[in-house]
Motif scaffolding. Structure first.
Motif, PDB file in Angstrom:
ATOM      1  N   GLU A  55       0.830  -1.211   0.000  1.00  0.00           N
ATOM      2  CA  GLU A  55       0.000   0.000   0.000  1.00  0.00           C
ATOM      3  C   GLU A  55       0.864   1.261   0.000  1.00  0.00           C
ATOM      4  O   GLU A  55       0.348   2.370   0.169  1.00  0.00           O
ATOM      5  N   GLU A  72      -5.741  -3.188   7.133  1.00  0.00           N
ATOM      6  CA  GLU A  72      -6.908  -2.405   6.684  1.00  0.00           C
ATOM      7  C   GLU A  72      -7.013  -1.095   7.466  1.00  0.00           C
ATOM      8  O   GLU A  72      -7.186  -0.014   6.911  1.00  0.00           O
ATOM      9  N   ALA A  73      -6.876  -1.196   8.787  1.00  0.00           N
ATOM     10  CA  ALA A  73      -7.033  -0.015   9.646  1.00  0.00           C
ATOM     11  C   ALA A  73      -5.898   0.981   9.401  1.00  0.00           C
ATOM     12  O   ALA A  73      -6.133   2.198   9.295  1.00  0.00           O
ATOM     13  N   THR A  76      -4.068   1.270   6.699  1.00  0.00           N
ATOM     14  CA  THR A  76      -4.217   1.840   5.355  1.00  0.00           C
ATOM     15  C   THR A  76      -5.287   2.917   5.357  1.00  0.00           C
ATOM     16  O   THR A  76      -5.112   3.998   4.770  1.00  0.00           O
ATOM     17  N   SER A  77      -6.387   2.673   6.063  1.00  0.00           N
ATOM     18  CA  SER A  77      -7.441   3.697   6.164  1.00  0.00           C
ATOM     19  C   SER A  77      -6.892   4.959   6.814  1.00  0.00           C
ATOM     20  O   SER A  77      -7.182   6.081   6.387  1.00  0.00           O
ATOM     21  N   LYS A 131      -3.904   6.442   4.258  1.00  0.00           N
ATOM     22  CA  LYS A 131      -4.226   6.782   2.857  1.00  0.00           C
ATOM     23  C   LYS A 131      -5.582   7.472   2.712  1.00  0.00           C
ATOM     24  O   LYS A 131      -5.841   8.117   1.696  1.00  0.00           O
ATOM     25  N   ARG A 132      -6.447   7.304   3.715  1.00  0.00           N
ATOM     26  CA  ARG A 132      -7.770   7.943   3.586  1.00  0.00           C
ATOM     27  C   ARG A 132      -8.052   8.904   4.748  1.00  0.00           C
ATOM     28  O   ARG A 132      -9.148   9.448   4.847  1.00  0.00           O
ATOM     29  N   ASP A 164      -8.749   8.274   7.614  1.00  0.00           N
ATOM     30  CA  ASP A 164      -9.862   7.770   8.456  1.00  0.00           C
ATOM     31  C   ASP A 164      -9.299   7.423   9.831  1.00  0.00           C
ATOM     32  O   ASP A 164      -8.611   6.417  10.001  1.00  0.00           O
ATOM     33  N   ALA A 212     -10.757   3.937  12.065  1.00  0.00           N
ATOM     34  CA  ALA A 212     -10.459   2.523  11.801  1.00  0.00           C
ATOM     35  C   ALA A 212      -9.553   1.936  12.882  1.00  0.00           C
ATOM     36  O   ALA A 212      -9.777   0.820  13.363  1.00  0.00           O
ATOM     37  N   TYR A 252      -9.995  -1.547  15.548  1.00  0.00           N
ATOM     38  CA  TYR A 252      -9.216  -2.763  15.238  1.00  0.00           C
ATOM     39  C   TYR A 252      -9.401  -3.855  16.272  1.00  0.00           C
ATOM     40  O   TYR A 252      -9.676  -5.010  15.941  1.00  0.00           O
TER      41      TYR A 252
END
Ligand code: APR
Ligand code: PHB
Length: 389
Positions: free
Chosen positions: A24, A310-311, A313-314, A317-318, A320, A323, A327
Motif C-alpha cells: 500500500e 486495513e485499519a 491503510t485507512s 491513505k484515507r 480515516d 479505523a 481494530y
C-alpha cells in the motif's frame, strides 16, 4: 530512523503485515531479535485457511504454495476403531491447504528485499516508548549500538514471549487463560503420510494426530503428560504409540523412519484484551494462543494482520481516524470464535487426567452425534476451514 509503522517480530504475522503495508506504499520496518535462519528453524503447524492463502495470493507470493501445498477437502476424527470423516469441501465449499508455516515464513522472508520491506535481524533489547502518544518510538541495540525508530504506530507481532503485550498497563487490559494438563510431542520424518488426509484420534491411551508436509514428509503428534521429556521418547516408542492410538486402518499405512525433528510443546488457550492501546496494536501470538488442535494459530495471526493492515491503510491513505480504534474489537470477535473451536476440539479429542466416566461418556456421545449429524459435521467443518473475516 523515522517510519510510519514499526513492526516488532519477523514471524509470519510481522512479515505478512510488513508486506501488506509496503504493497500500500506505507513505510514500515520490522525488528527481529533472532537471525532469519533461526526464525526458519522453528518447526510449527501447517494448515492454512483460505484467508491465509488469499493474503499470500494477493501479495503475489503464492507460487510455491500453489505448487507444493496439499489441498485437503476433508479430515478425520478417530475414536478407537471408528473413523469419522468431516467432508469440509462438501459441507462448506471450502478446503484447507497443508503447507508448513516455515514455508510461509520463508516465502515472505525471501520476498522482503525486492519489495522494499526492511527487516532488521538480531535487534537486541527492543523496548517500546510513549505508546500512549501519537509519537511512539522503539529503541533496540544492533552490534552493541543503541538505536531508535520513531513511528506513528507500533505493531507488536513478537509472539507470546515478546515485549509488546507487556508494554500495555495491566490496569488497561485483561487476560484470559487456560493451561492444559498435557503437551503435544511432535515428530517430523521423511516418510510418506499414513493417509492422504489428517486424522485426529482420541484413544484410551491418549490423543494422536497424523498430518503431513508433503507426499514424502510426515508430521505426527501424541499428547504426553507435562512431566515428560523428549529423552524418554525414542523414535520407536513414538511410532509404536502412534500405531496404537491412530487405530488399525491408519496404522496399516504408517511408514516408520528416523525423526528429523521431535519436540514437546505445552498447550494453552490465552487471550489478551484489548489488542490495541494508544498507538500500539498487537497481532498474532503476541495477543492470543490457541491449542494446536484446531490448527488456528497461524490463521488467526493472518486475520489479525488483515484487520490491522486495513485499519492502518485507512488511517494513512484515507485519513480515516476511526479505523484504528475499531481494530481490537474486530480482531477479537474472530479470535474468540477460534479460541472456542480450538478449546472445544481439544476437549473432545483428549483424555483429561481429572476426567471420570461421565466426561468420557460425554465425549462418546458427542462423537456419536458428530458421526450421525450433518449439522454437527457442518459446524465443525465451517470452523475448521475458517469463519468469514
Ligand atoms: N524483539 C524482537 N523480536 C522478538 C522479540 C523481541 N524482544 N521477542 C520475540 N520476537 C520475535 C520472535 O523471534 C519471532 O520471530 O517475534 C517473532 C514472533 O513470531 P511467532 O512467535 O511465530 O508469532 P506470530 O508471528 O504471531 O505467528 C503465530 O507462530 O508460534 C506460531 O503457533 C504460532 O502458528 C502461530 C504463529
Ligand atoms: C501440523 O501439520 O503440524 C498440524 C496440523 C493440524 C493441527 C496441528 C498441527 O491441528
Amino acid at each position: 530512523m523515522r517510519t510510519q509503522v514499526a513492526i516488532i517480530g519477523a514471524g509470519p504475522a510481522g512479515l505478512l503485515l510488513g508486506h501488506l503495508l509496503r504493497a500500500e506504499g506505507i513505510d514500515c520496518v520490522v525488528l527481529e531479535r533472532q537471525t532469519g535462519d533461526y526464525v526458519l528453524g522453528r518447526i510449527r503447524a501447517g494448515v492454512l485457511e483460505q484467508i491465509t492463502v488469499d493474503l499470500m495470493a494477493r501479495l503475489g507470493l503464492d507460487q510455491r504454495l500453489k505448487a507444493e501445498g496439499l489441498v485437503e477437502n476433508g479430515f478425520n476424527l478417530a475414536d478407537g476403531e471408528r473413523l469419522i470423516r468431516i467432508d469440509i469441501k462438501g459441507l462448506t465449499g471450502k478446503n484447507v491447504v497443508v503447507y508448513g508455516q516455515t514455508e510461509v515464513t520463508r516465502d515472505l522472508m525471501d520476498a522482503a528485499p525486492a519489495r522494499g520491506l526492511e527487516v532488521i535481524y538480531q535487534a537486541g533489547d527492543v523496548a517500546l516508548h510513549d505508546i500512549e502518544s501519537d509519537a511512539p518510538y522503539v529503541t533496540y541495540t544492533s552490534d552493541g549500538v543503541e538505536k531508535r525508530i520513531d513511528a506513528r504506530f507500533i505493531v507488536g507481532c513478537d509472539g507470546y514471549h515478546g515485549p509488546s503485550r507487556k508494554a500495555i498497563p495491566a490496569s488497561a487490559s485483561q487476560e484470559f487463560e487456560r493451561v492444559y494438563p498435557f503437551g503435544w510431542l511432535g515428530i517430523l520424518a521423511d516418510v510418506p503420510p499414513c493417509m492422504n488426509e489428517l486424522i485426529y484420534a482420541n484413544h484410551e491411551r491418549g490423543f494422536a494426530l497424523a498430518s503431513m508436509r508433503s507426499h514424502t514428509r510426515s508430521r505426527y503428534y501424541v499428547d504426553v503428560p507435562l512431566t515428560e521429556t523428549i529423552e524418554n521418547w525414542s523414535d520407536d516408542r513414538i511410532w509404536d504409540e502412534l500405531a496404537i492410538r491412530l487405530g488399525p486402518d491408519a496404522a496399516a499405512g504408517i511408514t516408520r523412519g528416523p525423526s528429523i525433528e521431535k519436540s514437546i510443546a505445552p498447550l494453552r488457550s490465552y487471550v489478551f484484551a484489548p489488542m490495541r492501546h494508544g498507538s500500539l496494536l498487537l497481532c498474532g501470538d503476541a495477543a492470543h494462543i490457541v491449542p494446536p488442535t484446531g490448527a488456528k494459530g497461524l490463521n488467526l495471526a493472518a486475520s489479525d494482520v488483515h484487520y490491522a493492515a486495513e485499519a492502518l491503510t485507512s488511517f494513512f491513505k484515507r485519513g480515516d481516524h476511526d479505523a484504528i480504534p475499531g481494530y481490537s474489537a474486530k480482531a477479537l470477535a474472530r479470535v474468540w470464535k477460534a479460541e472456542r473451536f480450538s478449546w472445544s476440539l481439544t476437549k473432545l479429542m483428549h483424555r483429561f487426567p481429572e476426567d471420570g466416566p461421565f466426561e468420557r461418556a460425554m465425549q462418546v456421545a458427542e462423537l456419536d452425534y458428530v458421526a450421525s449429524s450433518v449439522a454437527a459435521q457442518t459446524s465443525i467443518a465451517e470452523n475448521y476451514v475458517g469463519l468469514p473475516i
